[in-house]
Design an enzyme around this catalytic site. Structure first.
Site, PDB file in Angstrom:
ATOM      1  N   SER A  23      23.720  11.157  11.731  1.00  0.00           N
ATOM      2  CA  SER A  23      23.554  12.349  10.729  1.00  0.00           C
ATOM      3  C   SER A  23      24.475  11.930   9.741  1.00  0.00           C
ATOM      4  O   SER A  23      25.597  11.374   9.972  1.00  0.00           O
ATOM      5  CB  SER A  23      23.986  13.590  11.491  1.00  0.00           C
TER       6      SER A  23
ATOM      7  N   TYR B 146      30.159  18.399  16.831  1.00  0.00           N
ATOM      8  CA  TYR B 146      28.937  17.901  16.865  1.00  0.00           C
ATOM      9  C   TYR B 146      29.075  16.666  16.123  1.00  0.00           C
ATOM     10  O   TYR B 146      28.342  15.494  16.560  1.00  0.00           O
ATOM     11  CB  TYR B 146      28.138  18.797  15.963  1.00  0.00           C
TER      12      TYR B 146
ATOM     13  N   LYS C 141      28.296  12.313  17.062  1.00  0.00           N
ATOM     14  CA  LYS C 141      27.524  11.570  16.535  1.00  0.00           C
ATOM     15  C   LYS C 141      28.069  10.215  16.161  1.00  0.00           C
ATOM     16  O   LYS C 141      27.830   9.070  16.388  1.00  0.00           O
ATOM     17  CB  LYS C 141      26.904  12.035  15.154  1.00  0.00           C
TER      18      LYS C 141
HETATM   19  C1  UD1 Z   1      23.995  21.370   8.196  1.00  0.00           C
HETATM   20  C2  UD1 Z   1      25.221  20.721   8.916  1.00  0.00           C
HETATM   21  C3  UD1 Z   1      25.239  19.612   9.371  1.00  0.00           C
HETATM   22  C4  UD1 Z   1      23.960  19.123  10.164  1.00  0.00           C
HETATM   23  C5  UD1 Z   1      22.730  19.455   9.206  1.00  0.00           C
HETATM   24  C6  UD1 Z   1      21.537  19.483   9.965  1.00  0.00           C
HETATM   25  C7  UD1 Z   1      27.059  22.737   8.470  1.00  0.00           C
HETATM   26  C8  UD1 Z   1      28.474  22.750   7.834  1.00  0.00           C
HETATM   27  N1  UD1 Z   1      26.563  21.283   8.245  1.00  0.00           N
HETATM   28  O1  UD1 Z   1      24.053  20.611   7.063  1.00  0.00           O
HETATM   29  O2  UD1 Z   1      26.387  19.071   9.833  1.00  0.00           O
HETATM   30  O3  UD1 Z   1      24.038  17.576  10.159  1.00  0.00           O
HETATM   31  O4  UD1 Z   1      23.103  20.943   8.919  1.00  0.00           O
HETATM   32  O5  UD1 Z   1      20.376  19.674   9.144  1.00  0.00           O
HETATM   33  O6  UD1 Z   1      26.419  23.340   8.997  1.00  0.00           O
HETATM   34  N2  UD1 Z   1      22.976  27.620   2.599  1.00  0.00           N
HETATM   35  C9  UD1 Z   1      23.009  28.953   2.026  1.00  0.00           C
HETATM   36  N3  UD1 Z   1      22.209  29.852   2.697  1.00  0.00           N
HETATM   37  C10 UD1 Z   1      21.833  29.612   4.179  1.00  0.00           C
HETATM   38  C11 UD1 Z   1      21.950  28.427   4.513  1.00  0.00           C
HETATM   39  C12 UD1 Z   1      22.561  27.584   3.881  1.00  0.00           C
HETATM   40  O7  UD1 Z   1      23.175  29.175   0.855  1.00  0.00           O
HETATM   41  O8  UD1 Z   1      21.602  30.875   4.736  1.00  0.00           O
HETATM   42  C13 UD1 Z   1      23.506  26.629   1.756  1.00  0.00           C
HETATM   43  C14 UD1 Z   1      24.632  25.853   2.397  1.00  0.00           C
HETATM   44  O9  UD1 Z   1      25.809  26.487   1.906  1.00  0.00           O
HETATM   45  C15 UD1 Z   1      24.467  24.505   1.730  1.00  0.00           C
HETATM   46  C16 UD1 Z   1      22.988  24.206   1.695  1.00  0.00           C
HETATM   47  O10 UD1 Z   1      22.372  25.457   1.669  1.00  0.00           O
HETATM   48  O11 UD1 Z   1      24.755  24.283   0.297  1.00  0.00           O
HETATM   49  C17 UD1 Z   1      22.151  23.375   2.892  1.00  0.00           C
HETATM   50  O12 UD1 Z   1      22.787  23.963   4.198  1.00  0.00           O
HETATM   51  P1  UD1 Z   1      22.288  23.668   5.586  1.00  0.00           P
HETATM   52  O13 UD1 Z   1      20.626  23.627   5.481  1.00  0.00           O
HETATM   53  O14 UD1 Z   1      22.811  24.456   6.722  1.00  0.00           O
HETATM   54  O15 UD1 Z   1      22.489  22.223   5.843  1.00  0.00           O
HETATM   55  P2  UD1 Z   1      24.016  21.408   5.551  1.00  0.00           P
HETATM   56  O16 UD1 Z   1      25.139  22.485   5.558  1.00  0.00           O
HETATM   57  O17 UD1 Z   1      23.910  20.595   4.397  1.00  0.00           O
END
Ligand code: UD1
Length: 336
Positions: free
Chosen positions: A125, A149, A153
């Protein structure tokens, strides 16, 4: 044509990879313990591929189960998905993550060694980069664990590197996924988190179906064009194709490889919301919420190495990701 064992093959990325491998002409056996996969998935894989699916229920922590599977089938290679993947849960239960992801990998490698199978594709990842210093992030960027996590990895990658360096029989394809999104074009398989989703795309999908009222946008004051977090979303069918190419490379040569699988193109949370709204035909409600702790402003892959080594290039667009996701969630059978 090769004979492949797919661990975690009923899960989100695993099931799409099953279809891609089968359609590339490989013979695939799935093992899965269904801890985070629907029991209806193998039946739907059979509908997509038009052929019976061999899916054996068991855990990668069960050495006897693995020995039995390797005794019954003669595999050329393994693609290893079976693992836990929720960052927040890993902070609450670090030992569970170290056990399933760490010990699960070692138990699998032992079973492979006994059966003289020495080719493995490993699900890593972008999380191994922690908070990266540069973006787009190349594979040479340092590995940093910022949660259990991520640690598991990194541990997995390092175990494989030690093996490949010290025992010439082994070769590994290590694939660092960026943010998988979308669903199969058939609408029969896709992401299906049991609880309230933590990740953006499945959360948006739940709002689109009306199961959740609105999306919380975690922070709009980042140093990005619209202030919201930017990620490299990659269509899960493109990701699946990356595994087919990784496996082909491993079966052709005894050279290991480690690559990012992303598009190199980042999209913000607001861009994702707008693209999904277009796909589902209505404006999805959202509110701006505080930043989520541990989040980085931008995560984006440098995709060149995967193209050069494997000929991998993501082809599908953001619109494809949103419309395929909507096609899946609007009609999916819940909880199976
Ligand atoms: C997350 C994990 C990462 C993992 C990946 C798996 C965290 C900090 N990181 O990545 O380690 O490998 O998932 O797919 O959890 N967001 C919102 N509202 C929401 C959910 C997310 O605004 O309800 C935003 C987040 O702040 C971010 C973006 O959407 O900017 C993507 O978030 P997310 O889908 O959770 O992925 P990652 O944080 O990139």
């Amino acid at each position: 044509m090769a004979s492949i064992l797919l661990t975690g093959g009923a899960g989100y990325i695993g099931s799409h990879t099953y279809v891609a491998l089968t359609q590339a002409g490989h013979d695939v056996v799935i093992i899965d313990n269904f801890s985070n996969a629907g029991r209806g998935v193998p039946g739907r894989l059979a509908r997509i591929t038009g052929a019976p699916v061999t899916c054996l229920e068991g855990s990668v922590l069960d050495a006897q189960f693995l020995d039995d599977v390797f005794a019954k089938h003669s595999f050329d290679a393994v693609v290893h998905f079976a693992a836990l993947k929720a960052v927040g849960e890993s902070v609450e239960k670090p030992l569970d993550y170290i056990e399933t992801n760490g010990q699960g990998l070692i138990t699998l490698l032992r079973a492979m060694e006994k059966a003289s199978v020495f080719r493995l594709v490993f699900s890593s990842s972008a999380t191994v980069y922690g908070i990266p210093d540069e973006t787009p992030t190349p594979e040479t960027a340092p590995r940093r664990a910022i949660n259990p996590y991520g640690f598991t990895k990194i541990m997995g990658e390092e175990v494989l590197e030690q093996l490949a360096t010290n025992d010439a029989r082994w070769a590994f394809g290590t694939l660092r996924y960026f943010n998988p999104a979308g669903a199969h074009s058939s609408g029969l398989i896709g992401e299906d988190p049991g609880d309230t989703p933590n990740n953006l795309m499945p959360y948006i999908a739940r709002v689109a179906t009306g199961d959740l009222p609105q999306i919380s946008v975690f922070g709009d004051d980042y140093d990005t064009p619209d202030g919201t977090g930017v990620r490299d979303y990659i269509h899960v069918e493109d990701l699946a194709q990356g595994h087919v190419l990784s496996l082909d490379a491993l079966l052709r040569s005894s050279q290991s490889h480690l690559v990012n699988l992303g598009t190199g193109q980042g999209y913000s949370v607001l861009e994702m919301l707008s693209a999904y709204s277009a796909a589902c035909g209505r404006d999805l409600p959202y509110k701006i919420a505080p930043r989520r702790s541990g989040d980085v402003p931008i995560y984006c892959a440098a995709p060149e190495k995967a193209k050069k080594l494997l000929g991998f290039e993501a082809r599908r667009t953001l619109q494809d990701m949103c419309s395929s996701s909507w096609n899946w969630v609007a009609q999916r059978p819940r909880g199976n």
